[in-house]
Design an enzyme around this catalytic site. Structure first.
Site, PDB file in Angstrom:
ATOM      1  N   LYS A  22       0.844  -1.213   0.000  1.00 35.73           N
ATOM      2  CA  LYS A  22       0.000   0.000   0.000  1.00 35.73           C
ATOM      3  C   LYS A  22       0.874   1.257   0.000  1.00 35.73           C
ATOM      4  O   LYS A  22       0.670   2.166  -0.800  1.00 35.73           O
ATOM      5  CB  LYS A  22      -0.895  -0.014   1.240  1.00 35.73           C
ATOM      6  CG  LYS A  22      -1.547   1.331   1.548  1.00 35.73           C
ATOM      7  CD  LYS A  22      -2.448   1.291   2.762  1.00 35.73           C
ATOM      8  CE  LYS A  22      -1.769   1.529   4.087  1.00 35.73           C
ATOM      9  NZ  LYS A  22      -1.405   2.922   4.383  1.00 35.73           N
ATOM     10  N   ASN A  23       1.836   1.296   0.903  1.00 36.62           N
ATOM     11  CA  ASN A  23       2.595   2.534   1.077  1.00 36.62           C
ATOM     12  C   ASN A  23       3.633   2.774  -0.021  1.00 36.62           C
ATOM     13  O   ASN A  23       4.218   3.851  -0.090  1.00 36.62           O
ATOM     14  CB  ASN A  23       3.248   2.581   2.463  1.00 36.62           C
ATOM     15  CG  ASN A  23       2.199   2.798   3.547  1.00 36.62           C
ATOM     16  OD1 ASN A  23       1.043   3.095   3.239  1.00 36.62           O
ATOM     17  ND2 ASN A  23       2.586   2.638   4.799  1.00 36.62           N
ATOM     18  N   CYS A 116      -5.608  12.705  12.920  1.00 33.50           N
ATOM     19  CA  CYS A 116      -6.214  11.393  12.697  1.00 33.50           C
ATOM     20  C   CYS A 116      -6.062  10.612  13.986  1.00 33.50           C
ATOM     21  O   CYS A 116      -5.468  11.100  14.942  1.00 33.50           O
ATOM     22  CB  CYS A 116      -5.561  10.681  11.531  1.00 33.50           C
ATOM     23  SG  CYS A 116      -3.886  10.193  11.878  1.00 33.50           S
ATOM     24  N   ARG A 121      -0.272  14.675  13.270  1.00 35.38           N
ATOM     25  CA  ARG A 121       0.286  14.481  11.922  1.00 35.38           C
ATOM     26  C   ARG A 121       0.277  15.740  11.048  1.00 35.38           C
ATOM     27  O   ARG A 121      -0.395  15.793  10.009  1.00 35.38           O
ATOM     28  CB  ARG A 121      -0.412  13.318  11.218  1.00 35.38           C
ATOM     29  CG  ARG A 121      -0.222  12.021  11.949  1.00 35.38           C
ATOM     30  CD  ARG A 121      -0.856  10.875  11.244  1.00 35.38           C
ATOM     31  NE  ARG A 121      -0.051  10.372  10.149  1.00 35.38           N
ATOM     32  CZ  ARG A 121      -0.404   9.343   9.395  1.00 35.38           C
ATOM     33  NH1 ARG A 121      -1.544   8.736   9.616  1.00 35.38           N
ATOM     34  NH2 ARG A 121       0.361   8.932   8.410  1.00 35.38           N
ATOM     35  N   ASP A 304       4.495   0.845  12.271  1.00 30.95           N
ATOM     36  CA  ASP A 304       3.362   0.102  11.705  1.00 30.95           C
ATOM     37  C   ASP A 304       3.279  -1.328  12.228  1.00 30.95           C
ATOM     38  O   ASP A 304       2.318  -2.043  11.933  1.00 30.95           O
ATOM     39  CB  ASP A 304       3.424   0.104  10.168  1.00 30.95           C
ATOM     40  CG  ASP A 304       3.167   1.494   9.598  1.00 30.95           C
ATOM     41  OD1 ASP A 304       2.655   2.354  10.330  1.00 30.95           O
ATOM     42  OD2 ASP A 304       3.481   1.717   8.413  1.00 30.95           O
ATOM     43  N   ARG A 396      -8.536  -0.643   4.608  1.00 30.76           N
ATOM     44  CA  ARG A 396      -7.693   0.384   3.985  1.00 30.76           C
ATOM     45  C   ARG A 396      -6.332  -0.196   3.614  1.00 30.76           C
ATOM     46  O   ARG A 396      -5.694   0.296   2.688  1.00 30.76           O
ATOM     47  CB  ARG A 396      -7.490   1.555   4.945  1.00 30.76           C
ATOM     48  CG  ARG A 396      -8.754   2.336   5.217  1.00 30.76           C
ATOM     49  CD  ARG A 396      -8.447   3.523   6.078  1.00 30.76           C
ATOM     50  NE  ARG A 396      -7.287   4.219   5.522  1.00 30.76           N
ATOM     51  CZ  ARG A 396      -6.541   5.075   6.193  1.00 30.76           C
ATOM     52  NH1 ARG A 396      -6.817   5.360   7.432  1.00 30.76           N
ATOM     53  NH2 ARG A 396      -5.513   5.663   5.612  1.00 30.76           N
TER      54      ARG A 396
END
Ligand code: EPU
Length: 419
Positions: A22-23, A116, A121, A304, A396
């Protein structure tokens, strides 16, 4: 809305194919804005965040075709360099369009992402970098309004490491006049993946993967084809899941070099890990030993992984400390893990986890993506039934999560919540 229901207590066993990252995919898709020619990407994961970014890009005029994970993106003309609040608020990574838009069209209007669940952030390091490259930035009505006739190369020293900040600046610099040097740059493998695509598009970049990246601007970028790297965070999540449930598995499709800090930690807590030709083999520890971690930018222990590792430590034979150094509020999973019988106290940035013999299934709520993953792992290891609500957070970033765990022997299903 969906929920995930897990009957815990089954060992995970078999092989799991790791999806595209994803990233890595998000910045690489945003890079399509830099050229009028097409960018063909394979191994793009089927995730909510990818859909959100593709809607955002389509709104700007990018033509997108997706056929079984291979995407063709072409930004022949950028009609509207504008990222609206409604899309940006659901995905902070939308800020990645700012650099490419500014470099290609000389202007951009991007909603401020705001806070968030994992912390405030801010994006100040992105904005300072663009100003150093000659952009004029104003904040108006919740939007970043950026303009630059032509960006100019600059020496940008990031005060602290930022992953998307490094990516944004690197993309913008590819079309700037002159040379840009990024100091204290993020060294994450996803930054290297982006640099590799940009180089295939004709960009001149050296040093990606180190803390100094040099980009020599070129007038135009051209078409390219690229395969997105595998998702190291997804892979690590499966490895930790095996440690919690018992059993053994092989995670295929990812180079183990990206998981150095995690693998070292899993060996320390008693897992047996082998790097094989077909993938990473792991056998769960018979007793999970306690070990501390501190999250750091790559190549350190990734933030993460923090939530999933904390879930693992709830079942350790002693006391462990988990210190979160990247995001100040990435601890929302503590209260949910406690609902399943975990013993965790938070003192400042450090969680103190006293291992318990077992967790007990309970209804819990995902508060963000990785917190959600930690609850899935806890549910797989727990005695009894767990229900995980707000699955959209998990969707997500994890492709077909329940199918992949089911294939490994878990009793896990997705059902609709009736209110
Ligand atoms: N920060 C600032 N100002 C800035 C930028 C960052 O103060 O201008 C702070 C952040 O608030 C944070 C720290 O610096 O405290 C590091 O943030 P960074 O910019 O590196 O994070 P990011 O680029 O927004 C990416 C990943 C995250 C991952 C972090 C850290 C993407 C799309 N997102 O976020 O992934 O946790 O790097 O490795 O690449 C996830 O996948 O679950 C996820 C949150």
């Amino acid at each position: 809305m969906d929920k995930i229901v897990i009957q815990g207590g089954r060992k995970l066993e078999g092989e799991v194919e790791i999806s595209g990252s994803k990233n890595a995919a998000l910045p690489i898709m945003a890079a399509s804005l830099l050229s009028a020619q097409s960018l063909v990407l394979s191994n793009v994961p089927d995730l909510k965040d990818i859909q959100t970014l593709s809607h955002l890009l389509e709104g700007m005029g990018v033509k997108i075709k997706n056929s079984f994970g291979t995407w063709k993106l072409q930004a022949k003309e950028i009609k509207d360099p504008h990222a609206p609040y409604d899309l940006v608020r659901t995905m902070r990574a939308s800020i990645l369009v700012l650099g490419p838009l500014l470099a290609r069209t000389g202007r951009a209007r991007v909603s401020l992402p705001g806070g968030c669940a994992i912390g405030a952030r801010p994006i100040d390091r992105h904005l300072r970098g663009f100003e150093q490259m000659g952009a004029h930035i104003e904040l108006q009505g919740g939007y970043v309004e950026a303009k630059a006739k032509k960006l100019k190369g600059a020496q940008i020293l990031f005060e602290d490491v930022t992953v998307t900040g490094t990516e944004n600046m690197m993309m913008a610099a590819t079309l700037a006049i002159g040379t840009t040097i990024l100091g204290n740059a993020a060294r994450e493998p996803e930054v290297v993946d982006l640099a590799n695509v940009l180089k295939q598009m004709g960009a001149k970049i050296t040093g990606a993967g180190t803390d100094t990246i040099t980009i020599e601007g070129v007038p135009l970028l051209h078409d390219a084809e690229y395969q997105i790297m595998a998702d190291r965070i997804e892979a690590g999540t499966f490895l930790m899941g095996v440690c919690m449930t018992g059993g053994e598995l092989t995670a295929r499709g990812l180079s183990a070099e990206y998981l150095g800090a995690l693998i070292a930690k899993l060996e320390e807590v008693g897992a047996h890990v082998e790097i094989q030709k077909e993938g990473i083999f792991i056998k769960a520890p018979s007793v999970i030993k306690n070990a501390n971690v501190v999250t750091q930018p790559y190549p350190g222990f990734a933030t993460d992984f923090q939530a999933q590792y904390m879930a693992l430590m709830t079942l350790s034979s002693g006391v462990s400390l988990v210190t979160e150094n990247i995001f100040e509020n990435r601890y929302m999973h503590i209260a949910e893990l406690a609902r399943m019988g975990a013993d965790i106290k938070l003192e400042g940035k450090t969680a103190i986890i006293q291992g318990v013999p077992h967790l007990i299934g309970a209804p819990v709520m995902a508060t963000d993506l990785r917190a959600g993953a930690s609850l899935v792992l806890a549910g797989l290891a727990a005695h009894g039934i767990s229900e995980i609500h707000r699955v959209y957070h998990i969707d997500r970033g994890y492709e077909h999560i329940e199918k992949k765990f089911r294939k490994l022997g878990a009793r896990i299903k997705r059902t609709k919540v009736k209110y």
